[in-house]
Write a protein that holds these residues in place. Structure first.
Motif, PDB file in Angstrom:
ATOM      1  N   GLU A  60       0.835  -1.262  -0.070  1.00 30.13           N
ATOM      2  CA  GLU A  60      -0.018   0.111   0.000  1.00 30.13           C
ATOM      3  C   GLU A  60       1.000   1.131  -0.090  1.00 30.13           C
ATOM      4  N   GLN A 284     -15.543  -3.166  14.688  1.00 29.82           N
ATOM      5  CA  GLN A 284     -16.134  -2.206  13.767  1.00 29.82           C
ATOM      6  C   GLN A 284     -15.763  -0.998  13.572  1.00 29.82           C
ATOM      7  N   GLN A 286     -13.456   2.251  11.712  1.00 32.99           N
ATOM      8  CA  GLN A 286     -13.489   2.318  10.139  1.00 32.99           C
ATOM      9  C   GLN A 286     -12.146   1.892   9.637  1.00 32.99           C
ATOM     10  N   GLN A 287     -10.906   1.889  10.701  1.00 30.55           N
ATOM     11  CA  GLN A 287      -9.436   1.441  10.258  1.00 30.55           C
ATOM     12  C   GLN A 287      -9.885  -0.128  10.105  1.00 30.55           C
ATOM     13  N   SER A 288     -10.505  -0.677  10.996  1.00 29.88           N
ATOM     14  CA  SER A 288     -10.450  -2.225  10.965  1.00 29.88           C
ATOM     15  C   SER A 288     -11.196  -2.781   9.874  1.00 29.88           C
ATOM     16  N   VAL A 289     -12.460  -2.062   9.665  1.00 26.11           N
ATOM     17  CA  VAL A 289     -13.432  -2.558   8.430  1.00 26.11           C
ATOM     18  C   VAL A 289     -12.617  -2.487   7.213  1.00 26.11           C
ATOM     19  N   GLN A 290     -11.857  -1.359   7.100  1.00 32.38           N
ATOM     20  CA  GLN A 290     -11.104  -1.089   5.883  1.00 32.38           C
ATOM     21  C   GLN A 290      -9.839  -2.014   5.472  1.00 32.38           C
ATOM     22  N   PHE A 291      -9.353  -2.460   6.808  1.00 29.68           N
ATOM     23  CA  PHE A 291      -8.233  -3.244   6.757  1.00 29.68           C
ATOM     24  C   PHE A 291      -8.765  -4.766   6.495  1.00 29.68           C
ATOM     25  N   GLU A 293     -11.173  -5.574   4.401  1.00 27.04           N
ATOM     26  CA  GLU A 293     -11.571  -5.635   3.064  1.00 27.04           C
ATOM     27  C   GLU A 293     -10.384  -5.777   2.403  1.00 27.04           C
ATOM     28  N   LYS A 294      -9.386  -4.915   2.740  1.00 30.09           N
ATOM     29  CA  LYS A 294      -8.196  -4.986   1.721  1.00 30.09           C
ATOM     30  C   LYS A 294      -7.489  -6.401   1.686  1.00 30.09           C
ATOM     31  N   TYR A 295      -7.454  -7.100   3.148  1.00 30.38           N
ATOM     32  CA  TYR A 295      -6.706  -8.119   3.547  1.00 30.38           C
ATOM     33  C   TYR A 295      -7.398  -9.283   2.917  1.00 30.38           C
ATOM     34  N   VAL A 345      -5.282  -0.034  13.095  1.00 30.16           N
ATOM     35  CA  VAL A 345      -6.311  -1.074  13.042  1.00 30.16           C
ATOM     36  C   VAL A 345      -6.688  -1.641  14.285  1.00 30.16           C
TER      37      VAL A 345
END
Ligand code: PHE
Length: 379
Positions: A60, A284, A286-291, A293-295, A345
């Motif tokens: 990233e 839940q 924002q950082q965790s949700v995005q992480f 998804e990307k993972y 995260v």
């Protein structure tokens, strides 16, 4: 060789030397980051998860243009989960590969082995997830981005007294592991302070496969629960053998339990057990949700605590190199020490004066063969 051929040969050699000579080892164009991890061996899932998170972060960062106008190159060494290897591979990373910083390890004993080497070379080291206090006590170049075991021990002691309502527990420690010995000690301190009793104590050595003697002694003491501050391979076997011996009381432990292998090895015997860790993909923010998804997009699986902390360790290092404006060890060190409110995260990272991070702990339970989020405990 004919004359013409000799000429051709010389020409090719000159061209080759010229070509590679103009483009020497990438050193000037890239920033090399070292990583050591247990990619194979007894704690293979620790290293594999941590590396997956770290590699995702590096990718990233590079996609966003890298750091100081340069791409990051991650050079990863496998220490095979073996004592002795971390020192060897980290020496190589520093002297042969000339990395500017080192990321690793998960297991405290292996971080403790490499830390003096980084410290002496003045190469900053960030352990993503080693929790034993001694790791960062090695010196001012050694950092971590997770909580430490005095906190984790307190969390599980409080969980035992308040939630599980236990008054008398047994503790089963891996005497070969700095992590296990430390976590056992911190757990006992708080548990006893809260009025609890350690009715039985037994030990094993990482790599053991037969725990029946220890479990028979523990059973005779009739505890209401067993605290097992170990790593997943042994914990899985211990759970199996405990149930075989007719021990039915709750089993609980710390972050060392976290691995998909825990359930594979422990099976039905580990159902309903509890452990503390650093992260749950169910969080839940924002950082965790995005992480997540990307993972998932990259690896087609859910990240665990080691993946989350591996990811964070690389992001925090990149942030520090940016702020340092330099890849010099002492400057990166100073910038790392000044890390404040880094939104990641697993929560906010504030590097304190002992180069540790204060972060919440997460308690998980095993339900139908899966880890389920129970609660978050703030520091
Ligand atoms: N905290 C453990 C140690 O110090 C390692 C670990 C971290 C294991 C996170 C699992 C998850 O040895």
């Amino acid at each position: 060789m004919k004359k013409a051929h000799v000429f051709q040969y010389i020409l090719v050699t000159i061209l080759a030397v010229g070509f590679f000579g103009c483009k020497p080892a990438d050193d000037g164009d890239v920033i090399k980051i070292g990583e050591f991890a247990s990619l194979t061996g007894r704690e293979a899932t620790f290293g594999q998860s941590s590396h997956a998170g770290t590699a995702l972060a590096i990718e990233e960062i590079n996609a966003q243009g890298g750091v100081l106008g340069k791409k990051l190159v991650l050079i990863t060494q496998d220490d095979q989960s073996k004592a002795g290897e971390p020192a060897t591979v980290v020496r190589k990373l520093i002297s042969r590969d000339k990395v500017v910083a080192v990321l690793g390890e998960v297991a405290s004993s292996r971080s403790l082995e490499a830390a003096p080497i980084c410290q002496n070379a003045k190469i900053p080291m960030i352990s993503p997830s080693s929790t034993n206090p001694k790791v960062t006590e090695t010196g001012d170049y050694i950092f971590r981005v997770c909580f430490i075991d005095p906190f984790q021990g307190t969390v599980m002691a409080n969980f035992a007294t308040k939630t599980l309502k236990l008054k008398n527990v047994a503790v089963l420690t891996d005497v070969k592991s700095d992590y296990s010995v430390g976590l056992a000690k911190f757990f006992k301190e708080t548990f006893v302070q809260s009025g609890g009793k350690i009715g039985s104590e037994a030990s094993y050595s990482g790599g053991d496969r037969d725990f029946k003697a220890q479990l028979t002694t523990i059973k005779a003491a009739n505890p209401e629960g067993i605290f097992i501050p170990g790593y997943y391979t042994e914990v899985g076997l211990i759970a199996q053998q405990a149930r075989q011996l007719g021990i039915t009381v709750p089993l609980f432990g710390g972050d060392g339990w976290e691995s998909s292998k825990l359930v594979e090895i422990g099976g039905q015997a580990i159902e309903g057990a509890y452990f503390s860790t650093h992260y749950s993909p169910e969080q839940q923010t924002q950082q965790s949700v995005q992480f997540v998804e990307k993972y998932k997009a990259k690896y087609n699986s859910l990240p665990d605590a080691m993946a989350a902390l591996g990811y964070e360790s690389a992001l925090i290092l990149a942030d520090a190199i940016k702020r340092a404006g330099s890849t010099e060890g002492s400057k990166i060190r100073d910038a790392l020490a000044a890390t404040r409110d880094f939104e990641g995260v697993t929560g906010k990272t504030n590097i304190d004066e002992n180069r540790n991070a204060e972060k919440p702990a997460v308690i998980l339970t095993i339900k139908n063969g899966e880890f389920k989020y129970v609660e978050t405990v703030e520091p």
